[in-house]
Design a protein around this motif. Structure first.
Motif, PDB file in Angstrom:
ATOM      1  N   ASP A 137      10.285  74.599  31.851  1.00 31.27           N
ATOM      2  CA  ASP A 137      11.535  74.387  31.699  1.00 31.27           C
ATOM      3  C   ASP A 137      11.910  73.508  30.402  1.00 31.27           C
ATOM      4  O   ASP A 137      11.109  72.570  29.990  1.00 31.27           O
ATOM      5  N   ALA A 173      16.632  75.979  30.377  1.00 33.03           N
ATOM      6  CA  ALA A 173      16.649  74.943  31.459  1.00 33.03           C
ATOM      7  C   ALA A 173      17.347  75.306  32.763  1.00 33.03           C
ATOM      8  O   ALA A 173      18.304  76.120  32.560  1.00 33.03           O
ATOM      9  N   GLY A 174      16.717  75.117  33.871  1.00 36.50           N
ATOM     10  CA  GLY A 174      17.535  75.110  34.948  1.00 36.50           C
ATOM     11  C   GLY A 174      17.814  76.821  35.410  1.00 36.50           C
ATOM     12  O   GLY A 174      17.203  77.761  34.960  1.00 36.50           O
ATOM     13  N   LYS A 224      16.351  82.175  35.274  1.00 36.99           N
ATOM     14  CA  LYS A 224      16.165  83.010  36.324  1.00 36.99           C
ATOM     15  C   LYS A 224      16.857  84.555  35.870  1.00 36.99           C
ATOM     16  O   LYS A 224      17.666  85.251  36.855  1.00 36.99           O
ATOM     17  N   GLY A 284      13.141  74.018  40.863  1.00 35.44           N
ATOM     18  CA  GLY A 284      12.970  75.301  41.579  1.00 35.44           C
ATOM     19  C   GLY A 284      13.343  76.489  40.842  1.00 35.44           C
ATOM     20  O   GLY A 284      12.637  77.405  41.033  1.00 35.44           O
ATOM     21  N   THR A 291       9.178  69.524  39.386  1.00 35.16           N
ATOM     22  CA  THR A 291       9.554  68.260  38.659  1.00 35.16           C
ATOM     23  C   THR A 291      10.895  67.625  39.305  1.00 35.16           C
ATOM     24  O   THR A 291      11.409  66.786  38.823  1.00 35.16           O
ATOM     25  N   THR A 292      11.438  68.367  40.269  1.00 32.80           N
ATOM     26  CA  THR A 292      12.737  67.822  40.870  1.00 32.80           C
ATOM     27  C   THR A 292      12.513  67.494  42.272  1.00 32.80           C
ATOM     28  O   THR A 292      11.380  67.919  42.913  1.00 32.80           O
ATOM     29  N   ASP A 343      11.217  71.671  48.431  1.00 31.56           N
ATOM     30  CA  ASP A 343      11.752  72.800  49.252  1.00 31.56           C
ATOM     31  C   ASP A 343      11.323  74.234  48.681  1.00 31.56           C
ATOM     32  O   ASP A 343      10.767  74.823  49.503  1.00 31.56           O
ATOM     33  N   ASN A 370      19.145  85.538  43.506  1.00 29.54           N
ATOM     34  CA  ASN A 370      18.059  85.689  43.976  1.00 29.54           C
ATOM     35  C   ASN A 370      17.848  87.209  44.562  1.00 29.54           C
ATOM     36  O   ASN A 370      17.189  87.347  45.595  1.00 29.54           O
ATOM     37  N   LEU A 387      15.314  62.174  36.183  1.00 29.97           N
ATOM     38  CA  LEU A 387      16.216  63.016  37.060  1.00 29.97           C
ATOM     39  C   LEU A 387      17.592  62.533  36.884  1.00 29.97           C
ATOM     40  O   LEU A 387      17.716  61.345  37.499  1.00 29.97           O
ATOM     41  N   GLU A 391      21.068  65.852  40.272  1.00 27.18           N
ATOM     42  CA  GLU A 391      19.803  66.404  40.773  1.00 27.18           C
ATOM     43  C   GLU A 391      19.252  65.631  41.696  1.00 27.18           C
ATOM     44  O   GLU A 391      18.590  66.255  42.579  1.00 27.18           O
TER      45      GLU A 391
HETATM   46  N1  LIG Z   1      12.021  79.647  46.416  1.00 25.40           N
HETATM   47  C1  LIG Z   1      12.701  79.082  47.587  1.00 25.40           C
HETATM   48  O1  LIG Z   1      12.178  78.805  48.631  1.00 25.40           O
HETATM   49  C2  LIG Z   1      13.839  78.076  47.038  1.00 25.40           C
HETATM   50  C3  LIG Z   1      14.483  77.229  47.938  1.00 25.40           C
HETATM   51  C4  LIG Z   1      15.449  76.315  47.406  1.00 25.40           C
HETATM   52  C5  LIG Z   1      15.887  76.542  46.054  1.00 25.40           C
HETATM   53  N2  LIG Z   1      15.401  77.648  45.308  1.00 25.40           N
HETATM   54  C6  LIG Z   1      15.897  77.718  43.833  1.00 25.40           C
HETATM   55  O2  LIG Z   1      15.746  76.429  43.466  1.00 25.40           O
HETATM   56  C7  LIG Z   1      16.657  76.535  42.085  1.00 25.40           C
HETATM   57  C8  LIG Z   1      17.184  75.148  41.995  1.00 25.40           C
HETATM   58  O3  LIG Z   1      16.241  74.322  41.833  1.00 25.40           O
HETATM   59  P1  LIG Z   1      16.273  72.738  41.267  1.00 25.40           P
HETATM   60  O4  LIG Z   1      17.416  72.034  42.146  1.00 25.40           O
HETATM   61  O5  LIG Z   1      15.045  72.206  41.032  1.00 25.40           O
HETATM   62  O6  LIG Z   1      16.970  72.681  39.874  1.00 25.40           O
HETATM   63  P2  LIG Z   1      16.707  73.346  38.495  1.00 25.40           P
HETATM   64  O7  LIG Z   1      15.348  73.827  38.278  1.00 25.40           O
HETATM   65  O8  LIG Z   1      17.822  74.246  37.982  1.00 25.40           O
HETATM   66  O9  LIG Z   1      16.679  72.266  37.409  1.00 25.40           O
HETATM   67  C9  LIG Z   1      18.177  71.336  37.401  1.00 25.40           C
HETATM   68  C10 LIG Z   1      18.100  70.674  36.124  1.00 25.40           C
HETATM   69  O10 LIG Z   1      17.136  69.592  36.044  1.00 25.40           O
HETATM   70  C11 LIG Z   1      16.571  69.696  34.861  1.00 25.40           C
HETATM   71  N3  LIG Z   1      15.270  68.758  35.255  1.00 25.40           N
HETATM   72  C12 LIG Z   1      14.223  69.589  36.069  1.00 25.40           C
HETATM   73  N4  LIG Z   1      13.233  68.309  36.405  1.00 25.40           N
HETATM   74  C13 LIG Z   1      13.630  67.300  35.727  1.00 25.40           C
HETATM   75  C14 LIG Z   1      13.148  65.956  35.162  1.00 25.40           C
HETATM   76  N5  LIG Z   1      12.048  65.547  35.933  1.00 25.40           N
HETATM   77  N6  LIG Z   1      13.767  65.109  34.679  1.00 25.40           N
HETATM   78  C15 LIG Z   1      14.999  65.316  34.138  1.00 25.40           C
HETATM   79  N7  LIG Z   1      15.583  66.703  34.349  1.00 25.40           N
HETATM   80  C16 LIG Z   1      14.850  67.525  35.082  1.00 25.40           C
HETATM   81  C17 LIG Z   1      16.462  70.771  34.397  1.00 25.40           C
HETATM   82  O11 LIG Z   1      16.070  71.266  33.173  1.00 25.40           O
HETATM   83  C18 LIG Z   1      17.732  71.426  34.897  1.00 25.40           C
HETATM   84  O12 LIG Z   1      18.685  71.115  34.096  1.00 25.40           O
HETATM   85  C19 LIG Z   1      17.497  77.630  42.480  1.00 25.40           C
HETATM   86  O13 LIG Z   1      17.692  78.552  41.555  1.00 25.40           O
HETATM   87  C20 LIG Z   1      17.319  77.852  43.826  1.00 25.40           C
HETATM   88  O14 LIG Z   1      17.754  79.221  44.123  1.00 25.40           O
HETATM   89  C21 LIG Z   1      14.502  78.160  45.771  1.00 25.40           C
END
Ligand SMILES: NC(=O)c1ccc[n+]([C@@H]2O[C@H](COP(=O)([O-])OP(=O)(O)OC[C@H]3O[C@@H](n4cnc5c(N)ncnc54)[C@H](O)[C@@H]3O)[C@@H](O)[C@H]2O)c1
Ligand SMILES: [Zn+2]
Length: 369
Positions: A44, A73-74, A78, A107, A131-132, A137, A153, A174, A178
């Motif tokens: 990312d 990012a984010g 996808k 994610g 990293t989140t 999950d 998805n 974060l 987030e």
């Molecule tokens: N596969 C599964 O079982 C499953 C389950 C739940 C969610 N998801 C998916 O996960 C995604 C959401 O993931 P998310 O909430 O982790 O968000 P994300 O991956 O969209 O990240 C959110 C934001 O946080 C930033 N970021 C990430 N790590 C950081 C850090 N350590 N420091 C600062 N900024 C950081 C990213 O650049 C982005 O801008 C969705 O696409 C969802 O569909 C999948």
């Protein structure tokens, strides 16, 4: 360092969580790295900017040349276009069936990397370095996907990682939104599994500003809930549906608000309040006090219910009916018999509308942020 084994029929892997967890690349994961002819990181771009040297440094101890491709990012990573770019990147750099990918981001990056790995040369290995907080999950369970113009998805597959490594210091950068997003999913894992744990979370004054140490143990509990459910039902025929608690309405909120205003977990928080109200309506089910406490807790931790006051029931219904979990026009919800005891049931449109009106009443007059 916390550790847990995910046991899925033909595939077992470990989840590690703690400070300096990437040091495991030089020990527990050295054999995996050695067995790969090429190693690539899909990162990312925000996370790469903040933390890539840390991961590269840990991998360098293994003495390997690692290629890096940064992706938007984010959620914007996808997309079909980014997916194709990643596949071309691997082909142009001579990756083979024996290569390895590392997902470095939240994610979204994990879902993209997982799907790239699932389909490149009919499937290669990958490691998740999430990293989140929310990724506790998403990184476990093997669901991977990208989005289509028609919906989120919509194209994906099941592909389990070879390992999942959370280096908890990375949570320190974060943004609050987030943190709220990930903590909502943690609360979901509590609600579907354990009353005492749910009580403890709802009474925690640091819920919206969790320390890294506290997170390491709590996220492991959340991962354990998810891992146990996934081990029982890898392909979502039965109990895996419980993980969708708060998501039928939550996804509708995400869609109505146009994916972007609120984070995923913030929408799920609204969805959980809605599911608690639906649960109240069922016999011998959740007490109204539980819902009241939950809503107050949400508001005092920076969550909002504004979307339900700004949009009509019909707008949400339209999306709930499109939800993958709605079959033959019936609306399916995960409700609670009591906290910790989920079940899946069909709910009529009339009940849905009634619960929506109740949610509006119960959240009226909340401060607009
Ligand atoms: N596969 C599964 O079982 C499953 C389950 C739940 C969610 N998801 C998916 O996960 C995604 C959401 O993931 P998310 O909430 O982790 O968000 P994300 O991956 O969209 O990240 C959110 C934001 O946080 C930033 N970021 C990430 N790590 C950081 C850090 N350590 N420091 C600062 N900024 C950081 C990213 O650049 C982005 O801008 C969705 O696409 C969802 O569909 C999948
Ligand atoms: Zn979710």
């Amino acid at each position: 360092m916390g550790k847990l084994t995910v046991e899925i029929k033909d595939h077992e892997y470990e989840v590690h969580i703690g400070r300096e967890a990437y040091s495991l690349f030089a020990t527990d994961y050295a054999a995996l790295l050695d067995s790969a002819d090429r190693i690539g990181i899909l990162a990312d771009e925000n996370v790469a900017e903040l933390h890539l040297p840390l991961l590269q440094e840990a991998l360098r101890k293994n003495g390997r040349d690692i290629l890096v491709k940064t992706v938007p990012a984010g959620e914007s990573c996808k997309s079909p276009a980014v997916y194709v770019e990643c596949q071309s990147f691997l082909l142009q750099n001579n990756f083979t069936r024996n290569s390895l990918l590392i997902a470095f981001g939240g994610g979204a990056c994990g879902d993209l990397t997982g799907f790239v790995a699932a389909t490149f040369m009919r499937g290669i290995r990958y490691v998740q370095c999430p990293t989140t907080i929310l990724a506790h999950d998403s990184a476990v369970g093997g669901k991977t996907a990208i989005n289509m113009p028609e919906g989120k998805n919509m194209v994906g597959s099941f592909h389990q990682p070879s390992g999942v490594i959370f280096q908890t210091e990375l949570f320190e950068t974060l943004p609050p939104r987030e943190i709220r997003s990930g903590m909502a999913e943690l609360l979901k894992h509590a609600f579907i599994s354990d009353k005492d744990w749910t009580d403890a979370l709802l009474s925690n004054p640091s819920f919206s500003k969790p320390s890294v140490e506290w997170l390491a143990t709590e996220l492991l509990k959340g991962i354990d809930v998810k891992a146990r459910i996934v081990a029982e039902d890898e392909f979502e025929h039965s109990t895996r549906k419980f993980l969708n608690f708060g998501h039928t309405f939550g996804h509708a909120v995400e869609a109505v608000c146009g994916f972007g205003g609120l984070s995923h977990g913030e929408c799920v928080m609204i969805g959980m309040a809605y599911s608690l109200i639906l649960s109240e309506e069922q016999d011998g089910s959740i007490d109204a006090e539980v819902t009241k406490r939950f809503i107050q807790f949400a508001l005092s931790n920076g969550y909002t219910f504004q979307p339900v006051h700004e949009h009509s029931f019909e707008q949400f219904l339209q999306y709930m009916e499109k939800d993958k979990k709605a079959s033959f026009g019936k609306l399916n919800f995960v409700l609670l018999n009591e906290v910790g005891k989920p079940y899946v049931t069909e709910v009529t449109r009339e009940h849905c509308e009634f619960a929506f009106d109740r949610l509006r009443e119960k959240t009226e007059g909340e401060p607009i942020r």
